[in-house]
Design an enzyme around this catalytic site. Structure first.
Site, PDB file in Angstrom:
ATOM      1  N   LYS A  63     -16.086 -17.157  60.997  1.00  0.00           N
ATOM      2  CA  LYS A  63     -16.883 -16.135  60.323  1.00  0.00           C
ATOM      3  C   LYS A  63     -16.460 -16.065  58.863  1.00  0.00           C
ATOM      4  O   LYS A  63     -15.289 -15.908  58.558  1.00  0.00           O
ATOM      5  CB  LYS A  63     -16.670 -14.759  60.972  1.00  0.00           C
ATOM      6  CG  LYS A  63     -17.361 -14.560  62.312  1.00  0.00           C
ATOM      7  CD  LYS A  63     -18.856 -14.321  62.179  1.00  0.00           C
ATOM      8  CE  LYS A  63     -19.165 -12.992  61.508  1.00  0.00           C
ATOM      9  NZ  LYS A  63     -18.843 -11.815  62.308  1.00  0.00           N
ATOM     10  N   HIS A  64     -17.403 -16.191  57.951  1.00  0.00           N
ATOM     11  CA  HIS A  64     -17.144 -16.046  56.520  1.00  0.00           C
ATOM     12  C   HIS A  64     -15.993 -16.932  56.030  1.00  0.00           C
ATOM     13  O   HIS A  64     -15.070 -16.494  55.363  1.00  0.00           O
ATOM     14  CB  HIS A  64     -16.922 -14.583  56.178  1.00  0.00           C
ATOM     15  CG  HIS A  64     -18.117 -13.721  56.479  1.00  0.00           C
ATOM     16  ND1 HIS A  64     -19.320 -13.859  55.816  1.00  0.00           N
ATOM     17  CD2 HIS A  64     -18.306 -12.747  57.401  1.00  0.00           C
ATOM     18  CE1 HIS A  64     -20.196 -12.991  56.307  1.00  0.00           C
ATOM     19  NE2 HIS A  64     -19.607 -12.314  57.272  1.00  0.00           N
ATOM     20  N   ASN A 226      -4.127 -14.905  51.337  1.00  0.00           N
ATOM     21  CA  ASN A 226      -2.948 -15.073  52.173  1.00  0.00           C
ATOM     22  C   ASN A 226      -3.341 -15.014  53.645  1.00  0.00           C
ATOM     23  O   ASN A 226      -4.264 -14.293  54.003  1.00  0.00           O
ATOM     24  CB  ASN A 226      -1.946 -13.951  51.898  1.00  0.00           C
ATOM     25  CG  ASN A 226      -1.180 -14.092  50.612  1.00  0.00           C
ATOM     26  OD1 ASN A 226      -0.841 -15.174  50.188  1.00  0.00           O
ATOM     27  ND2 ASN A 226      -0.894 -12.962  49.977  1.00  0.00           N
ATOM     28  N   HIS A 386      -8.249 -21.901  49.621  1.00  0.00           N
ATOM     29  CA  HIS A 386      -9.139 -21.064  48.800  1.00  0.00           C
ATOM     30  C   HIS A 386     -10.478 -21.768  48.600  1.00  0.00           C
ATOM     31  O   HIS A 386     -10.538 -22.999  48.632  1.00  0.00           O
ATOM     32  CB  HIS A 386      -8.518 -20.765  47.439  1.00  0.00           C
ATOM     33  CG  HIS A 386      -7.337 -19.839  47.518  1.00  0.00           C
ATOM     34  ND1 HIS A 386      -7.467 -18.471  47.615  1.00  0.00           N
ATOM     35  CD2 HIS A 386      -6.011 -20.086  47.534  1.00  0.00           C
ATOM     36  CE1 HIS A 386      -6.260 -17.914  47.668  1.00  0.00           C
ATOM     37  NE2 HIS A 386      -5.363 -18.876  47.619  1.00  0.00           N
TER      38      HIS A 386
END
Length: 386
Positions: A63-64, A226, A386
């Site tokens: 998800k996302h 994180n 990221h």
């Protein structure tokens, strides 16, 4: 391939393409969007690597652009099957992996993107049929599985078939504000050498714990930093993703892990839901049952969901159950700067820790692990994503 839009409907035009050759996937059904591809391509890498290191069918619920859950195949107890809402289903090893990936944190997995390491079989498709999901990526589908999945969402369910032999270029690029960033892809794969630097007094590492450590490391690779994960018996049971403070990651993941264990308690397993309750409704009711505080309005609505409203599940009763848990693996994508992470982890049955190491306060974190009789490995490899 042209897409309807990017991250949001006003971001047009949008497309997915490869600078050379052909795209390494086929769209078998539906019309995946920009975010779908972000989830699908990250999730596929995760399950492919899990398959490589664990030698077991693997599944992820995304998800996302972060996993909501991930797991490898493994036999489930009757209690676990009931907690996962699969007690009435016949499960293949691949279906077991997805049941575990989907079921530990059902609220986060609601409307997920699914990734499977192996071709989707009928048993797995039957399980997916019952869940609210946006789409799936896998290296293949049986005819029966494909027919079942094509019926989801009134025929619009997104089904992607990925070429399992595809290897991405070593260098990857990303555009940000018109500027191109480039780096070597994160091809690091955990092997036994990652867990050879044991820094605590206790040094035992059973085979199944090493498996769970590898699972933790791979999941961290594809979780927005994180990040901290809790793993138990081949299943991720708590993920704290994208937090600016590491202890907030540890707390968030720990709360999810606690709820997974409490879902298997007699208090939850014996809940008598009203006949008209669906799976999502039952899950939301269980989640509220495990919360510390419920408002009067929530309580009124909540009581209506049961044939007989259950007694309060006291914090003392919960603590007694959680105090009996051990053997949980905790993984962190970067070093722990303070011992408060270990203090919180100790409350959720953590017995083993992996982290890169390298903090000026490593000694304090090691001392904390020794106080709680934990085994901790310094992997020497940071896993930011990221």
């Amino acid at each position: 391939m042209e897409l309807r839009y990017g991250c949001n409907p006003h971001q047009k035009p949008a497309a997915v393409y490869t600078p050379s050759g052909t795209l390494p996937f086929r769209i078998l059904n539906g019309s995946p969007g920009y975010i779908n591809f972000c989830d699908a391509l990250n999730a596929w890498q995760l399950v492919r690597e899990l398959r490589q290191v664990a030698h077991l069918p693997a599944a992820a619920s995304f998800k996302h652009v972060s996993p909501a859950g991930a797991a490898v195949a493994g036999t489930l107890s009757d209690t676990e099957k009931k907690a996962l809402f699969v007690d009435s289903l016949e499960l293949s090893p691949l279906a077991e992996a997805y049941a575990k990936a989907r079921g530990a944190d059902r609220m986060s997995s609601f409307g997920d993107w699914i990734a499977l390491s192996d071709p989707c079989d009928k048993a797995t498709a039957e399980l997916i049929k019952k869940e609210v999901s946006d789409g799936i990526i896998a290296p293949g589908y049986s005819e029966e599985a494909r027919a079942i999945l094509q019926e989801k969402r009134k025929g619009s369910y997104n089904i992607i078939e990925i070429d399992p032999t595809y290897e991405a270029p070593e260098q990857e690029k990303r555009e940000l504000f018109g500027i191109t960033l480039e780096q070597k892809r994160n091809t690091a794969l955990p092997d036994d050498s990652w867990f050879s630097h044991i820094v605590t007094v206790k040094k035992d590492l059973p085979h199944d714990i090493v498996r769970d450590m590898k699972l933790a490391a791979i999941v961290l690779k594809y979780t927005q930093s994180n990040s901290v994960v809790y793993v138990y018996k081949g299943q991720v049971i708590g993920i704290g993703a994208g937090q600016q403070s590491r202890v907030h990651c540890t707390r968030l993941a720990g709360e999810k892990a606690d709820k997974w264990f409490l879902r298997q308690s007699e208090q939850v397993q014996s809940l008598a839901f009203s006949e008209n309750m669906n799976r999502a409704g039952m899950n939301n009711a269980i989640d509220l049952y495990l919360e510390k505080d419920i408002s009067p309005a929530e309580m009124k609505r909540w009581n209506e969901q049961f044939i007989t409203p259950p007694p309060v599940f006291s914090e003392k009763e919960k603590r007694k159950i959680l105090d009996g848990i051990s053997g949980v693996v905790l993984g962190s994508d970067a070093f722990f700067p303070f011992r408060d992470n270990i203090d919180r982890a100790s409350r959720s049955g953590v017995s083993y820790v992996i982290q890169p190491g390298g903090s000026v306060r490593d000694d304090a974190v090691i001392d904390a692990c020794n106080e709680y009789d934990m085994t901790m490995c310094f992997t020497g490899t940071r896993l930011f994503h990221h």
